[in-house]
Design a protein around this motif. Structure first.
Motif, PDB file in Angstrom:
ATOM      1  N   GLU B 337      49.319  25.863  44.823  1.00 54.75           N
ATOM      2  CA  GLU B 337      49.438  26.569  43.537  1.00 54.75           C
ATOM      3  C   GLU B 337      50.639  27.502  43.524  1.00 54.75           C
ATOM      4  O   GLU B 337      51.393  27.578  42.569  1.00 54.75           O
ATOM      5  CB  GLU B 337      48.167  27.399  43.291  1.00 54.75           C
ATOM      6  CG  GLU B 337      46.936  26.584  43.014  1.00 54.75           C
ATOM      7  CD  GLU B 337      46.715  26.365  41.529  1.00 54.75           C
ATOM      8  OE1 GLU B 337      47.566  26.800  40.732  1.00 54.75           O
ATOM      9  OE2 GLU B 337      45.689  25.752  41.183  1.00 54.75           O
ATOM     10  N   ILE B 338      50.780  28.257  44.625  1.00 52.04           N
ATOM     11  CA  ILE B 338      51.871  29.243  44.661  1.00 52.04           C
ATOM     12  C   ILE B 338      53.220  28.527  44.678  1.00 52.04           C
ATOM     13  O   ILE B 338      54.157  28.913  43.982  1.00 52.04           O
ATOM     14  CB  ILE B 338      51.727  30.178  45.887  1.00 52.04           C
ATOM     15  CG1 ILE B 338      50.330  30.814  45.889  1.00 52.04           C
ATOM     16  CG2 ILE B 338      52.802  31.248  45.872  1.00 52.04           C
ATOM     17  CD1 ILE B 338      50.092  31.804  47.011  1.00 52.04           C
ATOM     18  N   ALA B 341      54.209  27.449  41.314  1.00 56.08           N
ATOM     19  CA  ALA B 341      54.773  28.555  40.542  1.00 56.08           C
ATOM     20  C   ALA B 341      56.243  28.781  40.928  1.00 56.08           C
ATOM     21  O   ALA B 341      57.101  28.989  40.063  1.00 56.08           O
ATOM     22  CB  ALA B 341      53.955  29.821  40.773  1.00 56.08           C
ATOM     23  N   HIS B 342      56.526  28.692  42.227  1.00 51.31           N
ATOM     24  CA  HIS B 342      57.915  28.836  42.672  1.00 51.31           C
ATOM     25  C   HIS B 342      58.793  27.716  42.123  1.00 51.31           C
ATOM     26  O   HIS B 342      59.940  27.936  41.733  1.00 51.31           O
ATOM     27  CB  HIS B 342      57.984  28.849  44.201  1.00 51.31           C
ATOM     28  CG  HIS B 342      57.617  30.168  44.802  1.00 51.31           C
ATOM     29  ND1 HIS B 342      58.546  31.133  45.102  1.00 51.31           N
ATOM     30  CD2 HIS B 342      56.418  30.699  45.120  1.00 51.31           C
ATOM     31  CE1 HIS B 342      57.935  32.200  45.613  1.00 51.31           C
ATOM     32  NE2 HIS B 342      56.626  31.959  45.624  1.00 51.31           N
ATOM     33  N   ARG B 344      58.462  26.104  39.360  1.00 47.58           N
ATOM     34  CA  ARG B 344      58.745  26.310  37.940  1.00 47.58           C
ATOM     35  C   ARG B 344      59.852  27.329  37.753  1.00 47.58           C
ATOM     36  O   ARG B 344      60.663  27.214  36.839  1.00 47.58           O
ATOM     37  CB  ARG B 344      57.486  26.766  37.198  1.00 47.58           C
ATOM     38  CG  ARG B 344      56.563  25.611  36.965  1.00 47.58           C
ATOM     39  CD  ARG B 344      55.313  26.000  36.195  1.00 47.58           C
ATOM     40  NE  ARG B 344      54.298  24.972  36.479  1.00 47.58           N
ATOM     41  CZ  ARG B 344      53.055  25.228  36.823  1.00 47.58           C
ATOM     42  NH1 ARG B 344      52.619  26.469  36.876  1.00 47.58           N
ATOM     43  NH2 ARG B 344      52.237  24.249  37.070  1.00 47.58           N
ATOM     44  N   VAL B 345      59.878  28.342  38.629  1.00 42.61           N
ATOM     45  CA  VAL B 345      60.895  29.383  38.482  1.00 42.61           C
ATOM     46  C   VAL B 345      62.246  28.895  39.012  1.00 42.61           C
ATOM     47  O   VAL B 345      63.283  29.070  38.367  1.00 42.61           O
ATOM     48  CB  VAL B 345      60.462  30.649  39.240  1.00 42.61           C
ATOM     49  CG1 VAL B 345      61.572  31.692  39.241  1.00 42.61           C
ATOM     50  CG2 VAL B 345      59.205  31.206  38.627  1.00 42.61           C
TER      51      VAL B 345
END
Lengths: 65, 886
Positions: B337-338, B341-342, B344-345
């Protein structure tokens, strides 16, 4: 329904991207995620997401519109 | 129906896919794993309690703890890691059984297993428990990631098996969330070993030892502070060790981390990530879209060839990646999950492209469900629909196994996507909801595109033929269905054989639709050929629904030919098969239940017939085809007729379906019900008039028509009708012959040939008794009653046509005149009148009370007297009481 979820620790902006549907604000060592929640299923989904991100949920409450 | 225990069945789950081998492997422990004796000792108690629960946060070290303990046992337990697919009860138990098989101690072959992904039969669960109960030593089963199971049924079923397996089963649940088993009961009985988050937390000493394993020597004070900061959380400690390892001054680094107030996983993961080489970082971000990864797939996502090396390095360093065995890996669930998120950024917009690449790789590797889910996540609908069509999997929209998943997946499909495959998928979605208009429109689009499209569209054409056959069935057009079947036969040789092998549901569904359309048109022999091919095929999960439908239709043919018992047998087989998929069977038409209801009416089991009909009054999702609609209309009308509600019968008789061709049997039955209703209301001329529209060819209808002709006084027409039957239909069953004999008996009776009538009635009783056909006798009329009390017939009717031979007093005995043996069921109105009559109300009072005219009450009284076989009010009331109608 609007909800806010208070988690322990300061979340990075990157991690906050894991909650694209919510806004967030950090304050006094905690992060508050807030925004509208579609229904109960969404609410439990958010809780599960917190869990799978290793976040420590301190509080979760409904807030007036 | 349970799957037959063949070795081929054992390799696939109820959805017909191979079992994921990685689910059954004991997870490997990384070299840096720290064994904590206090926990291992506690876990040893798991061998003495039926239930053990290891319950803690993600990354608390549950799985590794249990895996390490398990590996150290003399007899390691069976291991099963839950996947999202296994959440459904049928899948769960199929995997449970396979885990025992993979472990080398299978449950007895006789148990079978769930054939349907969504359900499991209680009988199977009992058999599993019984098999386990006999085991000594006990079988220990570990269910890892049990939190993925959110369906309450599974917990309830596990509870059941655990309770009934006694000392034979030890269950270890490894879970993030509290399982929905009645834990308090196990706890109170001392039957639960429980290790929770607090116990899993590292002590400062353990933390120091863990860091030692990573080459970091720290004073206990620093370790204690670190434990405070991470709450003893294993993943946090591990990440901080990894991050510190790579920093020039680990101790200072850890102090800084302690002082920071960031969320632990987030901060540490970013720290560890940024210390990885560029290629490793890139790889980790890209694979975050995958649930499971193998080097070749990862290379497809990165466009490089270094996946194997990097994955094994990461795995060795216990960073991010876990090995699943068979060269498959996965990200640690906490980090996936984390990392996403990375991703996507850091690489905005790359996610869909990664899903697209994963989908293409998975398509080549032959994993359809994963291909579809990545294709959909990529928004690449032409590819996704194409994968489904080229795999010949479009029939899965209709088999109930995956239909919900597929419908959900494709519900997001972009309306702009245009290819033959997307049109076929749209058509399948609409047709599965019985939306004929829209479905056909999409189907025409697909055909037009196929005609002008690229080469080798054999798979698409086969899918097209299936949908066309379904559309033909729904519109009652056997000619179209036959053309579709022919074009399927033409393209079939061009389709790879292994695809056809994998999707037996496609030809099975096609033949079922063809057979149904032929049944509609009254071409029973052609239909029987098509349907028998499906019904006689070996039972496999994928063809379950097609087989039930085919058997249901075969049952209907038998019923319409008068073979009541055979129809019931066939229909029961059909219904039992779909039982565990809920009352209708997913996407099924419920034809089997309609036939059972028809049989129940013939046996005068009216309440049962009504209950069966109610069950077929299906949800909007079930299939609405003309055969079932007409069948329902026919049975409902007959039920109403049997109850004396003539108007309701006439209303119900019209199936209200639009079909391309007329259905001889549906029309005949409708005509007959109308005529019978006129007869019941005393309009003889109208009854005869309506009968003139009756088409020929339906034996059941012909004999019933004969009965009506006789009743309206045309004995000649009646006998003519009867004479036309046996010659034309040597295959007519008891429901036809019994009725025919009764009509002939009635004719003989009317002609004064009492002996002949008696002989014919005796034959009819003989024939009907085996099948418990009561309705023909109830319909026959008053002439029959005096005959039935005479000696041989009285005996023949005993026990089935009348409740008990002694209950109403012997003929001529002290109980007064012999009561007629057979009683027709009263209509609601007649019942109302009877009740008031028993209260000594006058005709006028009854009329006022019921808000009807006096004449109406008199009509009701007349038919009431007729049904009860009495001539006076006082007798009617007495008889009503005797029969417990009051």
């Amino acid at each position: 329904m609007r909800y806010e979820i208070r988690v322990d620790g300061l979340m990075s902006d990157t991690l906050a991207k894991a909650f694209p549907e919510l806004d967030h604000v950090v304050m006094s060592g905690q992060t508050v995620l807030f925004g509208s929640v579609v229904d109960e299923a969404h609410l439990y989904g958010l809780l599960a997401r917190c869990q799978s991100l290793g976040l420590h949920v301190l509080e979760m409450r409904q807030v007036p519109e | 129906m349970e799957s037959s225990p063949t070795s081929a069945e054992h390799r696939v789950d109820p959805l017909g896919d191979p079992f994921l081998r990685t689910c059954f492997a004991l997870p490997a422990r990384p070299v840096t794993f720290l064994r904590r004796p206090r926990l291992t000792r506690h876990l040893d108690q798991a061998l003495r309690t039926p239930l053990t629960m290891v319950n803690g946060a993600a990354g608390a070290g549950k799985t590794l703890l249990v895996a390490d303990w398990a590996a150290g046992l003399a007899q390691p337990p069976a291991w099963l890691t839950m996947e999202a697919e296994e959440e459904r009860p049928g899948m769960f138990w199929a995997y449970f059984l396979h885990a025992l098989r993979a472990w080398g101690s299978p449950i007895s072959e006789q148990v079978g297993g769930p054939a349907d992904a969504n359900h499991v039969n209680r009988r199977v669960l009992s058999a599993i428990a019984e098999d386990l109960q006999a085991r000594s030593p006990a079988v220990t089963v570990v269910l890892d990631e049990y939190d993925r199971v959110t369906v309450p049924e599974v917990a309830e079923q596990l509870d059941f098996v655990l309770q009934h397996a006694g000392q034979g089963l030890r269950l270890v649940l490894v879970t993030r969330t509290e399982p929905m088993l009645s834990l308090h009961r196990y706890r109170a009985a001392g039957a639960l070993t429980e290790i929770r988050n607090a116990e899993l937390a590292f002590t400062p000493e353990e933390a120091a030892a863990l860091l030692e394993g990573h080459g970091l020597s720290l004073p206990v004070g620093t370790a204690r502070a670190l434990v405070d900061r991470t709450r003893g959380w294993a993943a946090g400690l591990r990440l901080s060790a990894l991050a510190a390892q790579q920093s020039p001054d680990p101790e200072t680094y850890l102090k800084e981390f302690e002082a920071s107030r960031s969320t632990v996983a987030d901060f540490l993961l970013a720290e560890v990530l940024k210390r990885q080489p560029e290629q490793t970082q890139d790889l980790l971000l890209r694979v975050s879209v995958l649930d499971r990864l193998c080097p070749d797939l990862v290379n497809a996502l990165t466009g490089r060839t270094d996946a194997e090396r990097i994955l094994s390095e990461l795995c060795r360093g216990n960073a991010f990646v876990e090995q699943l065995g068979h060269s498959w890996y996965r990200l640690h669930p906490l980090f996936g999950e984390i990392l996403r998120a990375h991703l996507r950024v850091r690489r905005p917009g790359l996610e869909p492209e990664l899903h697209r690449r994963a989908a293409r790789w998975l398509r080549r590797a032959g994993s359809l469900p994963e291909t579809l889910s990545h294709g959909a996540a990529a928004g690449d609908w032409e590819f996704t629909a194409g994968a489904l069509v080229d795999d010949l999997a479009i029939g899965q929209f209709f088999t109930g196994l995956r239909s919900d998943d597929l419908a959900r997946l494709f519900s997001r499909m972009d309306p702009g996507a245009t290819s033959p495959a997307t049109d076929l998928v749209r058509a399948a979605r609409e047709l599965s909801q019985s939306d004929l208009g829209r479905g056909t429109a999409h189907l025409r689009h697909a055909e037009a595109r196929l005609a002008t499209g690229r080469a080798d569209p054999a798979a698409a054409q086969l899918c097209c033929a299936l949908l066309e056959a379904l559309a033909a069935r729904l519109s009652g057009s056997p000619a179209r269905a036959e053309r579709a079947a022919e074009s399927a036969d033409e393209v079939q040789p061009e389709v790879p054989a292994h695809l056809l092998d994998r999707h037996p549901e496609l030809p099975a569904l096609l033949l079922t639709h063809l057979g149904s359309a032929q049944v509609w048109a009254g071409r029973f022999e052609d239909a029987r050929v098509s349907l028998s091919r499906v019904a006689d095929s070996p039972g496999r999960a994928a063809t379950l629904l097609a087989r039930e439908e085919s058997m249901g239709h075969l049952a209907l043919i038998d019923y319409l030919n008068g073979w009541t018992g055979r129809a019931e047998h066939q229909a029961l087989e059909s219904v039992n098969g779909t039982e565990q998929c809920g009352p209708f069977g997913p996407g099924g038409s419920g034809i089997g239940r309609v036939v059972l209801a028809a049989v129940a009416v013939d046996r005068n089991e009216l309440a049962r017939a009504e209950a069966l009909l109610d069950e077929t009054d299906g949800p909007p999702a079930s299939l609405h085809d003309p055969v079932t609609a007409a069948g329902r209309a026919m049975v409902t009308a007959r039920l109403q007729l049997a109850r004396g509600n003539t108007r309701a019968a006439v209303e119900a008789a019209d199936p209200a379906v639009a079909a391309d061709v007329a259905s001889p049997w549906a029309d005949s039955h409708e005509t007959l019900v109308t005529s019978a209703a006129h007869l019941a209301e005393g309009r003889y001329e109208s009854a005869a008039e309506v009968l003139r529209q009756l088409g020929d060819g339906q034996p059941v209808c012909a004999v019933e028509a004969a009965r009506i002709q006789l009743a309206v006084g045309d004995a000649g027409a009646a006998i003519d009708l009867l004479d036309s039957v046996p010659g034309a239909h040597p295959a007519a069953g008891p429901a036809v012959t019994v009725r025919a004999m009764l009509v002939r008996a009635q004719a003989a009776d009317a002609a004064g040939d009492a002996a002949g009538a008696r002989r014919l009635v005796a034959l009819a009783l003989h024939e009907a008794r085996r099948e418990r056909l009561r309705r023909p006798f109830l319909d026959a009329g008053r002439w029959l009653r005096p005959l039935l009390v005479t000696a041989p017939l009285h005996q023949l009717a005993a026990g089935w046509l009348r409740p008990d031979s002694s209950s109403y007093g012997a003929p001529g005995g002290p109980g007064g005149p012999p009561w007629p043996i057979v009683v027709e069921e009263l209509s609601t109105r007649e019942q109302d009148v009877l009740e008031r009559l028993a209260q000594m109300m006058s005709t006028q009072e009854i009329a006022a009370d019921l808000f009807v005219s006096v004449n109406t009450v008199k009509t009701h009284l007349k038919s009431l007297y007729r049904k009860l076989g009495v001539n006076r009010r006082s007798d009617a009331a007495r008889r009503g009481r005797d029969l417990r109608l009051l």
